[in-house]
Design an enzyme around this catalytic site. Structure first.
Site, mmCIF file in Angstrom:
data_model
loop_
_atom_site.group_PDB
_atom_site.id
_atom_site.type_symbol
_atom_site.label_atom_id
_atom_site.label_comp_id
_atom_site.label_asym_id
_atom_site.label_seq_id
_atom_site.Cartn_x
_atom_site.Cartn_y
_atom_site.Cartn_z
ATOM 1 N N GLU A 266 0.862 -1.286 -0.057
ATOM 2 C CA GLU A 266 0.162 0.027 0.012
ATOM 3 C C GLU A 266 0.910 1.218 0.035
ATOM 4 O OE1 GLU A 266 -1.139 3.274 1.223
ATOM 5 O OE2 GLU A 266 -1.949 2.383 3.110
ATOM 6 N N CYS A 303 -2.352 7.902 4.847
ATOM 7 C CA CYS A 303 -2.345 7.759 3.311
ATOM 8 C C CYS A 303 -3.506 8.129 2.450
ATOM 9 C CB CYS A 303 -2.077 6.176 3.011
ATOM 10 S SG CYS A 303 -2.992 4.995 4.173
#
Length: 507
Positions: A266, A303
């Protein structure tokens, strides 16, 4: 000294044994004392991975209830150390107590959710085609299918989530739920937090009577330690949360192995936010204030931080921008997780300051390990011609992109790279444009939302935290939610296997 004080011993956990190293490094806390930690080595990687492989022959074939009880026990052991975890976590990261407490609760809730999920057994995706011995022209054999664990998994701790995406975080919890032993490469930004959580996992292993090789933690280490971990022939998958550059390097190593393995990375994104005309007209200022709050949450170190806002040029766009600018100007400096992250934020700001195509709306000076908000503006034409404007700046920096028409908004949406999230702010009169925009956004992001802000990821059966590259390296996977367990399983078909020989979950 507080009764809650935790004094790290600085050792690695290798299959139940706390092991010191010949070399050490010092932590760099935001406040409080620094501590010495052993540096990881390639030999320790080999020991940990071989122990994980040995443990897999037991752990990977346990009844689901035994693994579920283990996940519950980890959650209990983490909670038993809650005050100590909060104390050292806030020292190492500079995050406030409320954030650490919330993240700890998310971590333990996730472990218990996964325990409940595997108890139900739905994740096994059991299928059975019964034998048809009289079928013409050929009989059909008895066919059964189920998901099986893949083997030892390597997990890299994340800098920005010392609990939820690190030692006992989502990747570790998912792999353990699937039946896979885990070797964690701890992040040097919070080694003490990693150590105390590893102690909780080790205690849970003993309570449940499981092989100690099910979990190991290797602290620190140079790049060769991470390389050795992803290239070890007994490692069958890798979980990673971090930067695009670091993640891509590990991804390439996984692909170049004699036996390539999946790399579930990720890697972050800019999470574009689209203000549709009616919503911008009716409540542009309100959305602007909300955006500023999301942009600066946790010093922008998420994120899912919504770094780019797309608005129509004109009065409604001005109201949004003015409100966002005022709210950001009222936000003071915040401590960042590491000096390296703070430097990267300064470098990202400099990249915007140096471009003639970008107009500064709020430009601040950064000092040391702190970060203050910054806001910039550009046109759709300039954005589409300058790919660097779409690169993530990890911190409280926002970019407004002005479009001239709804058609240009759609064109801009098509120009985005893969994202973790995409957001539409819309009112009833925006429905037609939203219907045209949604098919574009669902090709770009793993989670598409309306009238909200993406910071804050629900841990649930339906959550998707992933997306097309470069947001993540596997668009079909998620690192959050119960579906994340499937990353560490593979389907096996059993043909004409006697019932008494089949795995107990399928018989």
């Amino acid at each position: 000294m507080s009764d809650n004080t935790f004094s790290p011993h600085g050792k690695h956990l290798i299959a139940g044994e706390w092991v010191a190293g010949a070399q050490t490094f010092c932590s760099d806390p935001a406040h409080g004392p620094a501590h010495a930690f052993s540096v990881g080595t390639v030999d320790l990687v080999d020991r940990a991975v071989h122990a994980a492989e040995d443990a897999f022959w037991t752990y990977g074939y346990l009844p689901r209830e035994d693994r579920a009880a283990f996940l519950d026990a980890i959650a209990d052991e983490i909670e038993a150390r809650s005050a100590q975890i909060t104390e050292i976590g806030t020292q190492e990261t500079g995050l406030p107590e409320a954030r650490l407490n919330g993240e700890r609760g998310r971590t333990t809730s996730q472990l218990r959710l996964f325990a409940s999920h595997i108890r139900k057994g739905d994740y096994l995706d059991l299928r059975h085609d019964k034998a048809l011995p009289d079928r013409q022209p050929l009989p059909r054999p008895d066919l059964r299918m189920m998901q099986r664990p893949i083997g030892p998994v390597a997990v890299f701790g994340a800098s920005n989530f010392p609990l939820a995406f690190s030692t006992a975080g989502g990747d570790t919890a998912a792999a353990l739920a699937a039946g896979c032993p885990v070797v964690v490469k701890g992040h040097s930004a919070h080694p003490g937090t990693g150590e105390i959580v590893a102690e909780a996992i080790a205690a849970a292993l003993k309570t449940c009577g499981l092989p100690e090789g099910v979990f190991s933690l290797i602290q620190g280490g140079t790049r060769d330690v991470g390389t050795a971990l992803v290239q070890h022939p007994l490692i069958k998958a890798v979980g990673f949360t971090g930067s695009l550059g670091g993640g891509r390097a590990l991804f390439d190593l996984c692909a170049q192995r004699p036996e390539p393995i999946p790399f579930f990375g990720e890697l972050g994104s800019v999470n574009p936010m689209f203000l549709l005309p009616e919503a911008a007209q009716a409540r542009g200022a309100e959305i602007g204030t909300g955006w500023a709050g999301s942009l600066t949450m946790g010093a922008g170190q998420f994120c899912t931080n919504p770094g780019i806002a797309i608005v129509l040029d004109g009065p409604q766009g001005n109201a949004f921008v003015d409100a966002a600018k005022d709210a950001l100007a009222g936000t003071g400096p915040q401590t960042m997780l590491t000096d390296g992250i703070a430097k990267a934020y300064r470098d990202g700001q400099a990249r915007f300051e140096q471009r003639n195509s970008v107009k500064p709306l709020l430009s601040t000076q950064q000092e040391g390990r702190t970060a203050s908000p910054n806001l910039y503006e550009t046109s759709a034409e300039d954005y589409l011609h300058d790919h660097a404007l779409g690169e993530e700046v990890f911190g409280p920096l926002g970019l407004v992109v002005r479009v001239k028409s709804p058609e240009q908004m759609l064109e801009l949406a098509k120009g985005f790279d893969g994202q973790l999230t995409a957001t539409m702010h819309l009112d009833e009169g925006d429905a037609e444009l939203a219907r045209r925009l949604l098919p574009i956004l669902e090709r770009k992001a793993g989670r598409v939302m309306a009238n909200g802000f993406p910071t804050g990821v629900e841990v649930s059966d339906t959550m998707v935290h992933g997306g097309p590259y470069p947001a993540s390296t596997n668009f079909g996977a998620t690192s959050v939610g119960t579906l994340s367990i499937r990353r560490f399983l593979r389907p096996v078909c059993y043909q004409n296997i006697p019932t008494g020989v089949l795995p107990h979950d399928i018989a």
